[in-house]
Design an enzyme around this catalytic site. Structure first.
Site, mmCIF file in Angstrom:
data_model
loop_
_atom_site.group_PDB
_atom_site.id
_atom_site.type_symbol
_atom_site.label_atom_id
_atom_site.label_comp_id
_atom_site.label_asym_id
_atom_site.label_seq_id
_atom_site.Cartn_x
_atom_site.Cartn_y
_atom_site.Cartn_z
ATOM 1 N N ASN A 190 22.670 14.828 -22.302
ATOM 2 C CA ASN A 190 23.251 15.157 -21.155
ATOM 3 C C ASN A 190 24.019 13.847 -20.485
ATOM 4 O O ASN A 190 23.190 12.836 -20.075
ATOM 5 C CB ASN A 190 22.163 15.800 -19.979
ATOM 6 N N LYS A 225 25.680 13.293 -18.052
ATOM 7 C CA LYS A 225 25.790 13.266 -16.737
ATOM 8 C C LYS A 225 27.366 12.622 -16.192
ATOM 9 O O LYS A 225 28.280 13.075 -16.910
ATOM 10 C CB LYS A 225 24.609 12.355 -16.141
ATOM 11 N N HIS A 253 19.781 21.699 -13.257
ATOM 12 C CA HIS A 253 19.360 20.492 -13.465
ATOM 13 C C HIS A 253 19.033 19.828 -11.833
ATOM 14 O O HIS A 253 19.512 20.175 -10.993
ATOM 15 C CB HIS A 253 20.351 19.524 -13.843
ATOM 16 N N GLU A 275 19.123 17.273 -10.467
ATOM 17 C CA GLU A 275 20.164 16.497 -9.694
ATOM 18 C C GLU A 275 21.364 17.486 -9.040
ATOM 19 O O GLU A 275 21.577 17.150 -7.747
ATOM 20 C CB GLU A 275 20.920 15.553 -10.544
ATOM 21 N N GLU A 304 11.795 19.035 -16.834
ATOM 22 C CA GLU A 304 12.007 17.570 -16.527
ATOM 23 C C GLU A 304 11.485 17.215 -15.288
ATOM 24 O O GLU A 304 12.003 17.455 -14.272
ATOM 25 C CB GLU A 304 13.521 17.585 -16.547
ATOM 26 N N GLY A 360 15.378 9.090 -15.627
ATOM 27 C CA GLY A 360 16.044 7.824 -15.240
ATOM 28 C C GLY A 360 15.307 6.762 -14.622
ATOM 29 O O GLY A 360 15.743 5.668 -14.099
ATOM 30 N N SER A 376 13.260 10.141 -19.324
ATOM 31 C CA SER A 376 13.109 8.934 -19.945
ATOM 32 C C SER A 376 12.599 8.977 -21.470
ATOM 33 O O SER A 376 11.898 8.233 -21.684
ATOM 34 C CB SER A 376 12.049 8.046 -19.180
HETATM 35 P P1 13P Z 1 17.008 10.210 -18.534
HETATM 36 O O1 13P Z 1 16.773 10.438 -20.176
HETATM 37 O O2 13P Z 1 18.003 9.359 -18.308
HETATM 38 O O3 13P Z 1 15.712 10.184 -17.642
HETATM 39 O O4 13P Z 1 17.330 11.671 -18.147
HETATM 40 C C1 13P Z 1 16.829 12.825 -18.505
HETATM 41 C C2 13P Z 1 17.925 14.031 -17.814
HETATM 42 O O5 13P Z 1 17.976 14.235 -16.570
HETATM 43 C C3 13P Z 1 18.487 14.950 -18.848
HETATM 44 O O6 13P Z 1 19.033 16.040 -18.225
#
Ligand code: 13P
Length: 257
Positions: free
Chosen positions: A9, A11, A102, A104, A174, A180, A220
């Protein structure tokens, strides 16, 4: 055996040319590594920004077992929704998947259960595979409320589907506190939640479908911890954020199975 998947992803990262170069580099190296026959590898998915999607899809189509998807879609197929992208538009690029829910998007764009139901529906109506994301926030885990939070997200978001619809869904767990942050769920924590999710599916749809459902871990995940996470019985791969932006790291993660 259920499908193993490693998904990146991206982002809101990478310009168009950077994104295209990254996809080309990863596909070239998978090819050189002699994994033309990706049957032995996990399926690989790219989730680039919308404007990169068409080109990244063309690049992925050159390699067996590599696909692409969008990070989001609108609930409606078309109309006066300035700035939005619909499921039929995503489908028309040749993409095959779409992320739904997601954390976010839930946190920053107010996506609630009702909207996510409509997005899952839009995806499936357009023959896109929804990768449905769920996961608790840190205070919810600290209060030991994480199972109930994930149960509600899953029940409200996807348990309205009939078996045929559910068969085409991928789930991504997640935990928000791991996204992150550099703090990964331990393999035991991931396994515990994945097994819980699979049990919910079993109770709702039966053994067969529960066994077939791919459940990814995200948060992560990196080349150092991927193998121990992926070795857990109910962890079928990863949804990778930061580490999917570097070809070396993403390839290492793909090879962690
Ligand atoms: P990270 O791997 O940067 O922690 O992000 C995970 C994520 O949100 C994938 O959708």
């Amino acid at each position: 055996m259920r499908k193993k998947i490693v998904a990146g992803n991206w982002k809101m990262n990478l310009t168009y040319s950077e994104g295209v170069s990254l996809a080309e580099e990863i596909c070239k190296r998978l090819n050189e590594a002699g994994v033309k026959n990706l049957d032995l590898m996990p399926e690989v998915l790219f989730f680039p920004p919308y404007i990169h999607l068409s080109q990244v899809t063309k690049i992925s189509e050159g390699l067996k077992g590599v696909f692409s998807g969008a990070q989001n879609c609108h609930t409606e197929p078309k109309g006066a929704y300035t700035g939005e992208i619909s499921a039929p538009m995503i489908k028309s690029t040749g993409a095959t998947h779409v992320l739904v829910g997601h954390s976010e998007r839930r946190a920053y764009f107010g996506e609630d259960d009702q909207m996510l139901v409509a997005k899952v529906k839009a995806a499936l109506e357009n023959e896109l595979i929804p990768v449905f994301c769920c996961g608790e926030k840190l205070p919810e885990r600290e209060k030991e409320n994480h199972f109930e939070v994930v149960r509600a997200q899953i029940e409200n978001g996807i348990f309205w589907l009939d078996e045929t619809g559910f068969e085409n869904v991928v789930i991504a767990y997640e935990p928000v506190w791991a996204i992150g942050t550099g703090v990964t769920a331990s393999p035991e924590q991931a396994q515990e939640m994945h097994a819980f999710i699979r049990k919910l599916i079993k109770e709702k749809y039966g053994d067969d479908l529960a066994e077939k459902t791919t459940i990814l871990y995200g948060g992560s995940c990196n080349p150092k911890n991927a193998a121990s996470l992926f070795s857990q019985d109910d962890v079928d791969g990863g949804l990778i954020g930061g580490a999917s932006l570097k070809a070396d790291d993403f390839i290492e993660i793909i090879k962690s199975f």
